[in-house]
Design an enzyme around this catalytic site. Structure first.
Site, PDB file in Angstrom:
ATOM      1  N   LYS A   1       0.835  -1.214   0.000  1.00  0.00           N
ATOM      2  CA  LYS A   1       0.000   0.000   0.000  1.00  0.00           C
ATOM      3  C   LYS A   1       0.863   1.254   0.000  1.00  0.00           C
ATOM      4  O   LYS A   1       0.643   2.178  -0.781  1.00  0.00           O
ATOM      5  CB  LYS A   1      -0.906  -0.002   1.241  1.00  0.00           C
ATOM      6  N   ASN A   2       1.864   1.292   0.871  1.00  0.00           N
ATOM      7  CA  ASN A   2       2.632   2.532   1.027  1.00  0.00           C
ATOM      8  C   ASN A   2       3.655   2.748  -0.098  1.00  0.00           C
ATOM      9  O   ASN A   2       4.293   3.790  -0.159  1.00  0.00           O
ATOM     10  CB  ASN A   2       3.312   2.572   2.402  1.00  0.00           C
TER      11      ASN A   2
ATOM     12  N   ARG B   1      -4.577  10.826   4.121  1.00  0.00           N
ATOM     13  CA  ARG B   1      -3.462  11.752   4.318  1.00  0.00           C
ATOM     14  C   ARG B   1      -2.451  11.700   3.162  1.00  0.00           C
ATOM     15  O   ARG B   1      -1.849  12.703   2.817  1.00  0.00           O
ATOM     16  CB  ARG B   1      -2.740  11.417   5.621  1.00  0.00           C
TER      17      ARG B   1
ATOM     18  N   CYS C   1      -4.479  12.928  12.790  1.00  0.00           N
ATOM     19  CA  CYS C   1      -5.272  11.700  12.689  1.00  0.00           C
ATOM     20  C   CYS C   1      -5.102  10.931  13.981  1.00  0.00           C
ATOM     21  O   CYS C   1      -4.449  11.410  14.909  1.00  0.00           O
ATOM     22  CB  CYS C   1      -4.833  10.867  11.491  1.00  0.00           C
TER      23      CYS C   1
ATOM     24  N   ARG D   1       0.725  14.733  12.877  1.00  0.00           N
ATOM     25  CA  ARG D   1       1.219  14.500  11.517  1.00  0.00           C
ATOM     26  C   ARG D   1       1.305  15.778  10.673  1.00  0.00           C
ATOM     27  O   ARG D   1       0.624  15.918   9.648  1.00  0.00           O
ATOM     28  CB  ARG D   1       0.370  13.421  10.825  1.00  0.00           C
TER      29      ARG D   1
ATOM     30  N   ASP E   1       4.721   0.852  12.096  1.00  0.00           N
ATOM     31  CA  ASP E   1       3.484   0.206  11.637  1.00  0.00           C
ATOM     32  C   ASP E   1       3.323  -1.209  12.194  1.00  0.00           C
ATOM     33  O   ASP E   1       2.247  -1.793  12.099  1.00  0.00           O
ATOM     34  CB  ASP E   1       3.438   0.152  10.097  1.00  0.00           C
TER      35      ASP E   1
ATOM     36  N   ARG F   1      -8.697  -0.600   4.630  1.00  0.00           N
ATOM     37  CA  ARG F   1      -7.945   0.405   3.865  1.00  0.00           C
ATOM     38  C   ARG F   1      -6.563  -0.121   3.495  1.00  0.00           C
ATOM     39  O   ARG F   1      -5.945   0.350   2.548  1.00  0.00           O
ATOM     40  CB  ARG F   1      -7.725   1.664   4.712  1.00  0.00           C
TER      41      ARG F   1
HETATM   42  N1  EPU Z   1       6.615  14.624  10.456  1.00  0.00           N
HETATM   43  C1  EPU Z   1       6.788  15.951  10.776  1.00  0.00           C
HETATM   44  N2  EPU Z   1       6.763  16.876   9.769  1.00  0.00           N
HETATM   45  C2  EPU Z   1       6.574  16.520   8.468  1.00  0.00           C
HETATM   46  C3  EPU Z   1       6.402  15.157   8.136  1.00  0.00           C
HETATM   47  C4  EPU Z   1       6.431  14.220   9.161  1.00  0.00           C
HETATM   48  O1  EPU Z   1       6.941  16.279  11.942  1.00  0.00           O
HETATM   49  O2  EPU Z   1       6.555  17.415   7.605  1.00  0.00           O
HETATM   50  C5  EPU Z   1       6.598  13.630  11.528  1.00  0.00           C
HETATM   51  C6  EPU Z   1       5.219  12.983  11.647  1.00  0.00           C
HETATM   52  O3  EPU Z   1       4.338  13.762  12.414  1.00  0.00           O
HETATM   53  C7  EPU Z   1       5.526  11.656  12.294  1.00  0.00           C
HETATM   54  C8  EPU Z   1       6.912  11.323  11.729  1.00  0.00           C
HETATM   55  O4  EPU Z   1       7.447  12.555  11.214  1.00  0.00           O
HETATM   56  O5  EPU Z   1       5.610  11.804  13.684  1.00  0.00           O
HETATM   57  C9  EPU Z   1       6.885  10.293  10.610  1.00  0.00           C
HETATM   58  O6  EPU Z   1       6.105  10.759   9.533  1.00  0.00           O
HETATM   59  P1  EPU Z   1       6.399  10.375   8.011  1.00  0.00           P
HETATM   60  O7  EPU Z   1       6.267  11.616   7.200  1.00  0.00           O
HETATM   61  O8  EPU Z   1       7.648   9.601   7.933  1.00  0.00           O
HETATM   62  O9  EPU Z   1       5.179   9.413   7.715  1.00  0.00           O
HETATM   63  P2  EPU Z   1       4.128   9.494   6.534  1.00  0.00           P
HETATM   64  O10 EPU Z   1       4.808   9.689   5.244  1.00  0.00           O
HETATM   65  O11 EPU Z   1       3.011  10.415   6.896  1.00  0.00           O
HETATM   66  C10 EPU Z   1       4.274   6.917   6.077  1.00  0.00           C
HETATM   67  C11 EPU Z   1       3.309   5.787   5.996  1.00  0.00           C
HETATM   68  C12 EPU Z   1       2.769   5.465   7.386  1.00  0.00           C
HETATM   69  C13 EPU Z   1       3.960   5.101   8.282  1.00  0.00           C
HETATM   70  C14 EPU Z   1       4.985   6.255   8.285  1.00  0.00           C
HETATM   71  C15 EPU Z   1       6.239   5.942   9.080  1.00  0.00           C
HETATM   72  C16 EPU Z   1       2.381   6.079   3.795  1.00  0.00           C
HETATM   73  C17 EPU Z   1       1.214   6.401   2.935  1.00  0.00           C
HETATM   74  N3  EPU Z   1       2.203   6.142   5.116  1.00  0.00           N
HETATM   75  O12 EPU Z   1       3.536   8.023   6.593  1.00  0.00           O
HETATM   76  O13 EPU Z   1       1.944   4.320   7.248  1.00  0.00           O
HETATM   77  O14 EPU Z   1       3.522   4.881   9.595  1.00  0.00           O
HETATM   78  O15 EPU Z   1       5.363   6.553   6.940  1.00  0.00           O
HETATM   79  O16 EPU Z   1       6.844   4.795   8.625  1.00  0.00           O
HETATM   80  O17 EPU Z   1       3.440   5.745   3.284  1.00  0.00           O
HETATM   81  C18 EPU Z   1       0.200   2.829   7.816  1.00  0.00           C
HETATM   82  O18 EPU Z   1       0.444   2.218   6.758  1.00  0.00           O
HETATM   83  O19 EPU Z   1      -0.573   2.381   8.702  1.00  0.00           O
HETATM   84  C19 EPU Z   1       0.826   4.128   8.050  1.00  0.00           C
HETATM   85  C20 EPU Z   1       0.379   4.995   8.961  1.00  0.00           C
END
Ligand code: EPU
Length: 422
Positions: free
Chosen positions: A22-23, A94, A118, A123, A309, A401
């Site tokens: 998915k990711n 998101r 969320c 986030r 995750d 999802r």
């Molecule tokens: N963060 C910031 N500022 C930013 C971006 C991120 O502070 O501009 C913080 C976030 O608040 C969080 C941490 O950095 O505390 C990690 O966020 P990241 O941006 O790495 O995560 P993401 O891209 O929003 C993806 C996956 C998530 C997974 C995370 C971490 C996708 C679509 N989602 O999210 O997947 O938990 O990386 O590995 O790729 C899931 O599949 O259940 C899921 C939540």
């Protein structure tokens, strides 16, 4: 609302095949917008989030042909002309923010509503914007409406240091920089396998990206990207979920379509608990038959650390092993929503801020519980398979999802689980 009903199951036995990640597919679908030519994406899991991303691509003017029964999506974005990501789609998922990089690169403008916090934390997305600004975009924020507008003539390559190796920010900046003028370096970049898959896809489109999978990614911008065909990598979190399911039920499962390199921390932690993991020719065999499993400690970290995750899912296992385990969640600030739910099933867990202490118990008991988010929901399902009596998990739309054919795959391994429609 539909629910899953589980009864205590026999040890899981048999084999399961892991779906595409998915990711990985969500950013790849966003990246298809970078080309005027058709892109064919295969091994696409049939999931709600993929549907939402496809609808978003359509709303921006792309033609999307989804063939979920073939796990295939074709996107043709020649006539993409709308820079506005609609509110109702962005707030549903998101990952919608990932269209911002491609919109800026292709159309020189993007308008998107902020996805907001969320269940697992605030986030924020300021690192995405920091990257776009460094590439020369102007960003206007309407705090009241929660809307962001970005403009750029042509983005210009530069050095960008990320304060945290954010997965989404690395992907968004990489996509924007792929068509920028000159060279971009992303330092302290995320190193997740999904980043590598996106870079491989962009390179198939004619991109010039090196270093994906390390903490420094070099992107040499090109004028145009062409169409490409791509097979999505297997989902390492789905794989980890079935690895833990085998361990938790003290079963033995052959997991097909798994890349062992992507699940190293999960293998290491299962080994510490006493679970056997062997990589064979046909896949990975996870066995805990007749085993007395023991406690271990976990700290979630960006890749290659233990994945956040998998934290809730592994915690469900730790509630059933002998001894005391400690879990520290360092990636998200509020990712213990499953704890009260596991406690409703008799688990002994104490939390303090980002730390959880789990006293392993012999038996959980069935109860009515809620899937508070995708991974928390998967944890409750696994707990339901080993709990005495009947477990009912509601709000399963979260689970659906992110897990393709979850119930059918578990049933195929002998689990006593059914989906009950309202
Ligand atoms: N963060 C910031 N500022 C930013 C971006 C991120 O502070 O501009 C913080 C976030 O608040 C969080 C941490 O950095 O505390 C990690 O966020 P990241 O941006 O790495 O995560 P993401 O891209 O929003 C993806 C996956 C998530 C997974 C995370 C971490 C996708 C679509 N989602 O999210 O997947 O938990 O990386 O590995 O790729 C899931 O599949 O259940 C899921 C939540």
């Amino acid at each position: 609302m539909a629910k899953y009903i589980m009864k205590k199951s026999n040890p899981l036995q048999g084999e399961v095949c892991i779906s595409g990640a998915k990711n990985a597919v969500l950013p790849i679908l966003a990246a298809t917008l970078l080309s005027k030519e058709p892109c064919v994406i295969k091994d696409v899991p049939a999931l709600k989030d993929v549907e939402i991303m496809s609808k978003l691509n359509e709303a921006l003017g792309a033609i999307v042909e989804a063939e979920p029964e073939k796990n295939k999506v074709t996107v043709e974005a020649e006539k993409m002309n709308c820079p506005k990501a609609p509110y109702d789609l962005v707030t549903k998922m998101r990952a919608s923010i990932l269209v911002m990089g491609p919109l800026l690169a292709r159309l020189g403008k993007a308008e998107i509503f902020l996805p907001g916090g969320c269940a697992i934390g605030d986030r924020p997305v300021e690192l995405h914007f920091k990257g776009f600004k460094a590439l020369g975009a102007e960003i206007f924020m309407d705090e009241e409406e929660g809307k962001v507008t970005a403009h750029a003539d042509r983005l210009t390559g530069t050095d960008i240091y990320l304060d945290f190796p954010s997965v989404g920010a690395t992907e968004n900046i990489m996509m924007a920089a792929a068509m920028a003028e000159g060279i971009t370096l992303i330092e302290n970049a995320a190193q997740e396998p999904e980043i590598v898959d996106l870079a491989n896809f962009l390179n198939k489109m004619g991109g010039k990206i090196k270093g994906a999978g390390t903490d420094c990614i070099k992107i040499e911008g090109v004028e145009n990207l062409h169409g490409a065909e791509h097979n999505v990598i297997p989902d390492r979190i789905e794989a980890g979920t079935f690895m833990v399911a085998a361990a938790m039920t003290r079963g033995q499962v052959l997991i097909r379509n798994i890349l062992p390199d992507h699940v190293r921390p999960i293998i290491a932690k299962l080994n510490e608990c006493g679970v056997d993991v062997i990589m064979g020719e046909e896949g990975m065999i996870v066995s805990a038959v007749d085993k007395q499993l023991v406690s271990t400690d976990i700290k979630t970290l960006p890749y290659p650390g233990f994945p956040t995750d998998m934290q809730s899912i592994f915690m469900a296992l730790l509630t059933t092993v002998q001894g005391t385990s400690a879990v520290i969640e360092t990636v998200f600030e509020n990712r213990y929503m499953h704890v009260p739910q596991l406690k409703r099933m008799g688990a002994s867990i104490k939390t303090d801020d980002r730390c959880a202490i789990i006293e392993g118990k012999k038996e959980l008991r069935g109860n009515k519980v809620i899937a508070t988010d995708l991974r928390a929901g998967a944890a409750m399902v696994l707990a339901g398979l080993v709990a005495e009596g009947r477990t009912e998990v509601s709000e399963i739309y979260h689970i659906e999802r992110g897990y393709e054919h979850f119930v059918e795959k578990l049933q195929g391994l002998g689990a006593d689980i059914t989906r009950m429609d309202p």
